[in-house]
Structure formats: structure tokens, C-alpha cells
Design a protein around this motif. Structure first.
Motif, mmCIF file in Angstrom:
data_model
loop_
_atom_site.group_PDB
_atom_site.id
_atom_site.type_symbol
_atom_site.label_atom_id
_atom_site.label_comp_id
_atom_site.label_asym_id
_atom_site.label_seq_id
_atom_site.Cartn_x
_atom_site.Cartn_y
_atom_site.Cartn_z
ATOM 1 N N LYS A 1 43.174 8.240 -18.291
ATOM 2 C CA LYS A 1 42.993 9.544 -18.952
ATOM 3 C C LYS A 1 43.214 9.423 -20.465
ATOM 4 O O LYS A 1 42.469 9.992 -21.288
ATOM 5 C CB LYS A 1 43.958 10.548 -18.345
ATOM 6 N N LYS A 2 44.258 8.641 -20.802
ATOM 7 C CA LYS A 2 44.547 8.440 -22.226
ATOM 8 C C LYS A 2 43.414 7.707 -22.926
ATOM 9 O O LYS A 2 43.028 8.025 -24.057
ATOM 10 C CB LYS A 2 45.856 7.671 -22.366
ATOM 11 N N VAL B 1 36.860 18.043 -16.762
ATOM 12 C CA VAL B 1 38.168 17.432 -16.527
ATOM 13 C C VAL B 1 38.111 16.313 -15.499
ATOM 14 O O VAL B 1 38.834 15.344 -15.549
ATOM 15 C CB VAL B 1 39.183 18.513 -16.070
ATOM 16 N N THR C 1 40.500 10.036 -23.516
ATOM 17 C CA THR C 1 40.754 10.927 -24.661
ATOM 18 C C THR C 1 40.550 10.191 -25.987
ATOM 19 O O THR C 1 39.943 10.716 -26.929
ATOM 20 C CB THR C 1 42.182 11.488 -24.592
ATOM 21 N N SER D 1 36.359 10.435 -15.555
ATOM 22 C CA SER D 1 37.377 9.417 -15.820
ATOM 23 C C SER D 1 36.794 8.327 -16.714
ATOM 24 O O SER D 1 35.589 8.161 -16.794
ATOM 25 C CB SER D 1 37.862 8.803 -14.505
ATOM 26 N N TYR D 2 37.669 7.626 -17.373
ATOM 27 C CA TYR D 2 37.239 6.545 -18.272
ATOM 28 C C TYR D 2 36.533 5.440 -17.499
ATOM 29 O O TYR D 2 35.583 4.834 -17.977
ATOM 30 C CB TYR D 2 38.464 5.969 -19.009
#
Length: 783
Positions: free
Chosen positions: A504-505, A377, A508, A380-381
Motif C-alpha cells: 500500500k505504501k 482503494v 502511494t 494494489s501495487y
């Protein structure tokens, strides 16, 4: 195979003959007939004549036979026999000793009386088989050079006297068989035996011939005389030689003599056709006897000639079977021309079939999404946006994705492929969808699995193409996977957001892209791996199945070659117009019948239940007889039963003769020409079976009779031809024959001195008698 095919051909010929005979209203004799065969040399005649009568006469079961023999006879229904003395008689006096022994042996005479009385009683039991019991015909058959014929008057008159106690009239005819073909060793002595009998016969046929001996016995052994008042012993004497009147000896002459005896007895004793026509002209035995006698003082004799032209049934059935089998093979071969997609579908190799295999062997693709839970988690991108996909996977999952994919996808697939066994499935498709399918069959299975790179309709070719296509797809996917791994994350084609707080988007979105592009591709590579394994297994199994078919296809070809050769051999001697075009004509007939069967039973009737549904099962290793036997069963039931094989003799002959075998061959045989050829063949072949010296024969009388359908076109033609000559009496024995036409020629009026056999043989007889040979009994010594 040869025996099987010949037996079948014989059976079919007999079957057609029986069909023909069942329609013949005149194939019955009106009065009872007893055949008396005298001597060892007429055993073959007994066998042949009994067989002919049984095959051709409807009431033949009521005919009785007696054989007096010295060494050997036969056992058969309606046959009585008695063995004569055979005690090694002296060659110089065997005839004389034989008759003396007969008179000295009372036991033999007692036995002969018993047998003749049993025969007479048996004949009365068969009375219902005949139209009338007022008369019985006694037919005596002997070979003129058989020593046993010295007893001919004793046997004939004893049997006649006993028959006269039950029948009002007993007519006796003699058939004397001559063998003029010299064997190179005993011809002079054999000829002398024949001359001695003919001299005695000339005495028996004198008007003043009489006989009186105590030959009849009561149950108490009391003797009664047999009296024959002054008159000839026989009504008519037929002398039949193996040499015809032109002096020619033919191989078939002996068999023709047997047929002559059968036909002459039928002609004399047949039921008369009720409808009268002047050209039908029925035979009268008494009229023939008077006409051939004329004003002659010396005894006169008769002979006969016989000819038949029959439908070549054996050649027909052999050619029909061969053509029908060729049609079967050609149909099976034509069915192998199917679209590639259809063939793949039959073998469960269509795309929909592969989808079923994938569902069975591959874990579901949805499980790839379970890998999403492997990412930490805290990542990060921003941390990965400058990395390659290969680096990013290691950074994010530290080998977890590869382990997961291996454990959940690669390992199960490897295990599945390790136990992959599609043989049962492939064989099921092979047998059920192809071999046992009425639309395809064994030849399709063989052709589609052959290693033939030039055939489009070939499953192995299709598999090879699929393998090639699959490998090319593998290379493309592997190349795509390699390039994908080298891509920079931020340059990848997925939905990215540049708004604040969108890291975060974006991560994903990247992960979804990553799994679709990388592990989606790896999943596709697994699918292709499974497909290649399936295709390779198909190829291996089908090659093995093809090898198993090779001996069966060779067996089919062997049967085909054998049928063609046997059919061709049956036509080897048939170069006459009356026998021509059998192969060409019946090829067309089979085509017509096959077309009718297709219309009636469907286009794929060859492989249905009534025909060759279990063709594969008939192809036993090294046992072509199994397939051949099935072919003959099918031919008998489905082909030879067709109306095309039961046409009248004339119609079939005319159509067959007119078949044009070559486009440039326009020679058509007209009906007139065909009938003329048929008439001439019957006329030439029915020459008399005895050679007479023409210059001394004063009273030659002839009668000619056809056996056939009186109302047929050919019979009218033949009778007109005969009547145009006005030289002899001509008649027709009306029979609705479909198997052929027969002609019987009767000739009488010659004396013994007219015979070339008698003229040439007398010098041998004289030299033997001059040297002490005794050919006659004391009573006949003055002959």
C-alpha cells in the motif's frame, strides 16, 4: 516650415538687435524731427525710414511724418498726409500743371494749413520725449525725378513758417534720391525730370534766393505771406543715388540710402556722449556745412556712404537650431543601447512578469493533488508493478485523470487564451515605460520594436529568442512525457519498500511520483503554451505599434533634413573670413550648452517637462510645423538665452574665425588680420552714393564716423588706422553694440556740374525742352 523658420530667425535677429539697442546710450535724438516726404516715389522710403527709426531710436514715438502724394500713401501712427492733384496731367507739362493746380485750389491750401498746424501741436505734445524743444529739425525727402517735387519750396516753407511759431530754430535739410538704373523705356524722360528739379534746386540754394507768397491762412481764410529772406532754402542738401562714386549700381544701394537718411539724422540730432575723448570727435552740422562750402561761390552739395558689418544672426540661429535638434536625435539614439534584460523588464517580459501572468491565467498547481482521490482503494501495487505508466493510468483511473486535468486545467486555460487580450497592457508599457520616459523616448520605442535581426537591443529579437527557447523546452517536455509513459512502474525512480505488508505504501509513493512526473510535466506544458501565447501577442501588438511610429520617425527625419538644408543655405553666400565657421563654431557652442544643461537638469533633460517631454505628441501626421515650433520655443527659451549667444561682436567674430575645422588646417586668423579685414570691408563698402567727375571737383571735403563701442579693441584699431591718414575728420558715435559695427562717410563740396548724372542728363533735358516739354512753372521758367 520655411516661413516658420525664417520668421523665427528674423525674430531672433531683431531680439538681439533690441538687446544691443537697449544698451546704446546714444540711440535717442535730442531735438524733435519732422520728416516731410514729397511725391509718390518716396512711399517706400517713408515705410523703410519710419521702420528703421522705430527699431533703432529709443524716442522714435515722438518723431512725426508727413507725406504729400498723388496716388497712394500709407496709414500709420504719427503720420499725416495730403493728396495732391492727379487729374491726368499732360506728360509734356505735368510738373508745370501740378504747381498751377496747387495755387488755383484754395481748398487744398486750407487743408494743408490745417494739417501742418495739427502736426505742430502734436509735436509739442511729445515734448517730454526730447531733451530740448528749442530747435526742430525738418528733414525733406523726395525723389529728384518725381514731378511733385516742383512744390518743394511751397511745402517746405509753409511747414517751416508754422513750426517757427512754436520753435525758436527750424533747421531744414533735403535728401534727394536719384535712380540712375535705366529701365529701358522712360529713362530719357525720367532723367529730364530729375535734371529739371536739380536746376530748380540750384536756384533754391543760391545765397540770394528768396521767396514770398501768400500761403498761410487763418481760420477765416485770410491770407498771410510766407517770407524767406535771401539765403539758401536748405541747410545741407544730400544727393543719394543707387550708383556709388565708382559708377557701380548695387542691389542694396536703395535700402542703404534709407539707412543713410536715418543715420544722418541720428548723427546730427543725437544726445552727445558726456565723456570726452579726442578721438571720439563728435559731429557738428554747422562745421560740416562750412567746411564743405569752403570758398565756393556756386551752391555745393553733399552725399554719403554707409556700411555695416553685422553678426550673421539669421545664419547663427538656423545653425544653432539645427545642431540642437541633431543633439536631441543623437541622444535619443544613444539611449536605445540598453541591455536585453533591461528592455524586457520595461516591456513586462522579465521572468517575474511572466510569473504574474501564470498566476493570473493558470489554475494553481496545487490542484493536481486533488487527483489523488480518483484511485480505487481495492487496487494494489502488485497489480500494476509490471505495467507501463500509460497502462497503469488506464488501469487505475480508467480515463478519470485525463478528464480531470482537461476540465480543471486545459479547458480553463483554453478559455483564458481565447479571451487573452494584452494590447492595453502592452501599449501601457510601450508608452509609459518607454516613449514617455525621460530616459528613453520615441526613438528607443522605434528601435526596440524594429524588425532587425542584427540588433541586440531589440525587444522583437528578444521575443523571438524567447519563443525559440520556449518551443525547445516544449519539445523536451513532450519527449520526457512520452518516455515517462513508456516506463515500467517497478523501474521508476520513487521510494519503494521491500518489507512485508508494504504494498500500500509503495502504491502511494508511485502515485505521487506519477502525478509529479506526468501531470507535473503536462502542467509545465500548459505554462509554456500560455507563455507562447503571450509572446505571440506581444509580437503582433509591438509590430503594429512599430508601424504606427514609422511616419513619426520619418517626420523627425524630415525636420532634421530641413533644418540642415536651411542652415546650409544660410551660409551659401558666406565665404568671407568674417562669416566663416558658423556651422563648426556653433556646433561646439551647442555641445557646451548641452553639457551645462545635463549638469544642471540631469543627463536626460531632453525629455523633461521644459524640453520635449511630449515629443510623441508633437509628431502630428504630416504636420512637421508642430515639432519645429516646439523646437524653436525650446531654443528661444533655453539655448539662445545663454551667454554664448550674447557675446560682444568682436569676441564672437574672433573666436569663430579661429575655429580649426580640420586637423590639417592650421591657418589661424590673428586678431590683427581679422581687424584689418573688418576695417577694409567697412571702408570699401562705405563708398559715397553719388558719382562725381573727379577732375572738376575742386572742394571735396569728407568726414567719417563709426557707430560702435568706442572702448572696444577693434574701434581703437580702426580709429588709429583712420587717424594715420590725416585726410579727413574721423569720429565715433559710442554705442555698446553687440550686433555689429557701422560706418558712415560724409562727403560734400561738389556742384551739380560735378555730377555724372547731371552731365549725362543735360542733353536729354535740352532735347525735351527744345521739343516743347515744359518742366518748370512760369516763375522758374528762366532756370
Amino acid at each position: 516650415m520655411q516661413d516658420l523658420l525664417q520668421k523665427y530667425a528674423d525674430s531672433f535677429a531683431i531680439q538681439l538687435e533690441k538687446i544691443s539697442q537697449s544698451e546704446n546710450v546714444q540711440r535717442s535724438v535730442n531735438y524733435p524731427i519732422v520728416f516731410l516726404f514729397l511725391g509718390d516715389l518716396v512711399k517706400d522710403a517713408l515705410l523703410a525710414i519710419k521702420k528703421l527709426n522705430k527699431e533703432k531710436w529709443h524716442n522714435s514715438n515722438g518723431i512725426l511724418y508727413f507725406h504729400a502724394y498723388q496716388t497712394e500713401t500709407i496709414l500709420a501712427d504719427n503720420l499725416f498726409s495730403l493728396q495732391l492733384a492727379n487729374n491726368g496731367f499732360d506728360r509734356q507739362s505735368q510738373r508745370k500743371e501740378l504747381v498751377e493746380t496747387f495755387y488755383q485750389d484754395e481748398t487744398m491750401l486750407i487743408e494743408l494749413n490745417k494739417i501742418f498746424r495739427k502736426l505742430t501741436s502734436k509735436l509739442a505734445e511729445y515734448g517730454r520725449a526730447f531733451s530740448s524743444l528749442q530747435k526742430v529739425n525738418l528733414c525733406v525727402v523726395t525723389a529728384v525725378h518725381d514731378p511733385a517735387n516742383i512744390l518743394i519750396q511751397e511745402f517746405t516753407l509753409l511747414l517751416k513758417s508754422i513750426l517757427q511759431e512754436s520753435f525758436r530754430i527750424v533747421e531744414v535739410d533735403l535728401f534727394g534720391l536719384l535712380m540712375e538704373k535705366q529701365d529701358g523705356e522712360n529713362f530719357a524722360f525720367t532723367t529730364s525730370l530729375g535734371i529739371s528739379f536739380l536746376k530748380e534746386l540750384d536756384n533754391y540754394q543760391q545765397n540770394d534766393y528768396h521767396f514770398e507768397r501768400d500761403l498761410q491762412l487763418t481760420e477765416d481764410h485770410l491770407r498771410l505771406p510766407i517770407c524767406h529772406p535771401p539765403s539758401p532754402l536748405f541747410e545741407v542738401v544730400y544727393l543719394l543715388s543707387d550708383k556709388n562714386e565708382n559708377g557701380l549700381i548695387k542691389e542694396e544701394a536703395v535700402q542703404q540710402n534709407y539707412e543713410l537718411i536715418s543715420h544722418l539724422n541720428l548723427l546730427k540730432n543725437r544726445k552727445i556722449w558726456t565723456e570726452h575723448h579726442e578721438k571720439m570727435n563728435s559731429y557738428s552740422h554747422q562745421s560740416f556745412k562750412r567746411a564743405m562750402k569752403g570758398n565756393a561761390r556756386d551752391p555745393v552739395y553733399a552725399s554719403a556712404g554707409f556700411a555695416k558689418v553685422t553678426r550673421p544672426n539669421k545664419a547663427i540661429v538656423l545653425n544653432a537650431a539645427s545642431h540642437f535638434f541633431q543633439d536631441l536625435l543623437e541622444t535619443l539614439k544613444r539611449q536605445s543601447k540598453q541591455p536585453r534584460e533591461k528592455i524586457l523588464q520595461l516591456f513586462d517580459l522579465s521572468e517575474s512578469s511572466f510569473q504574474k501572468y501564470y498566476e493570473h491565467f493558470l489554475p494553481p498547481a496545487d490542484r493536481l493533488y486533488d487527483m489523488l482521490g480518483l484511485m480505487r482503494v481495492s487496487n494494489s501495487y502488485k497489480a500494476v508493478r509490471k505495467m507501463s505508466l500509460n497502462e497503469t493510468e488506464e488501469f487505475l483511473y480508467e480515463g478519470g485523470t485525463e478528464t480531470f486535468f482537461y476540465q480543471n486545467f486545459e479547458e480553463p486555460v483554453r478559455e483564458f487564451l481565447g479571451i487573452l487580450d494584452l494590447r492595453e497592457q502592452i501599449e501601457w508599457c510601450f508608452y509609459e515605460n518607454v516613449i514617455n520616459h525621460e530616459q528613453y523616448g520615441i526613438y528607443c520605442a522605434y528601435s526596440w520594436t524594429a524588425d532587425n535581426v542584427h540588433s541586440e537591443s531589440n525587444v522583437l529579437n528578444a521575443i523571438s529568442k524567447l519563443v525559440q527557447e520556449t518551443k525547445q523546452e516544449q519539445l523536451k517536455l513532450e519527449e520526457h512525457l512520452e518516455l515517462t509513459y513508456q516506463q515500467i512502474v517497478d523501474r521508476c525512480d520513487f521510494n519503494k519498500s521491500y518489507l512485508p505488508f508494504s504494498a500500500k505504501k509503495n502504491l502511494t509513493s508511485f502515485v505521487e511520483y506519477f502525478f509529479n512526473e506526468v501531470y507535473g510535466t503536462k502542467y509545465e506544458l500548459l505554462r509554456l503554451k500560455v507563455k507562447l501565447a503571450i509572446l505571440n501577442q506581444y509580437r503582433t501588438v509591438l509590430k503594429g505599434l512599430h508601424r504606427s511610429l514609422q511616419p513619426k520617425i520619418r517626420l523627425m527625419n524630415k525636420v532634421d533634413t530641413f533644418l540642415k538644408k536651411t542652415a546650409a543655405d544660410s551660409l551659401f553666400d558666406s565665404d568671407d573670413d568674417l562669416d566663416k565657421n558658423i556651422a563648426q563654431y556653433y556646433s561646439r557652442v551647442i555641445q557646451l550648452i548641452t553639457a551645462k544643461l545635463k549638469e544642471k537638469r540631469g543627463p536626460h533633460f531632453f525629455l523633461n517637462e521644459r524640453f520635449f517631454k511630449n515629443l510623441y505628441g508633437y509628431l502630428e501626421d504630416d504636420q512637421p510645423e508642430v515639432l519645429l515650433e516646439r523646437l524653436l520655443v525650446v531654443c528661444d527659451r533655453e539655448i539662445l538665452s545663454q551667454e554664448e549667444f550674447h557675446r560682444t561682436f568682436e569676441d564672437e567674430l574672433l573666436e569663430r574665425a579661429n575655429v580649426i575645422t580640420d586637423y590639417e588646417n592650421r591657418e589661424i586668423l590673428s586678431k590683427e588680420e581679422l581687424f584689418k579685414k573688418l576695417y577694409l570691408r567697412l571702408d570699401e563698402s562705405s563708398s559715397i552714393h553719388i558719382e562725381v567727375f573727379n577732375y572738376t571737383q575742386v572742394n571735396r571735403y569728407e568726414e567719417k564716423y563709426f557707430f560702435g563701442d568706442f572702448y572696444s579693441q577693434f574701434m581703437r584699431f580702426a580709429l588709429e588706422k583712420e587717424h594715420d591718414t590725416r585726410q579727413w575728420k574721423v569720429g565715433c558715435v559710442h554705442e555698446k553694440k553687440t550686433s555689429g559695427i557701422e560706418k558712415l562717410t560724409l562727403m560734400g563740396g561738389f556742384t551739380l556740374k560735378d555730377l555724372m548724372f547731371y552731365r549725362n542728363g543735360e542733353r536729354y533735358y535740352k532735347i525735351y525742352t527744345d521739343n516743347g516739354y515744359e518742366f518748370h512753372s512760369k516763375a522758374e521758367a528762366s532756370v
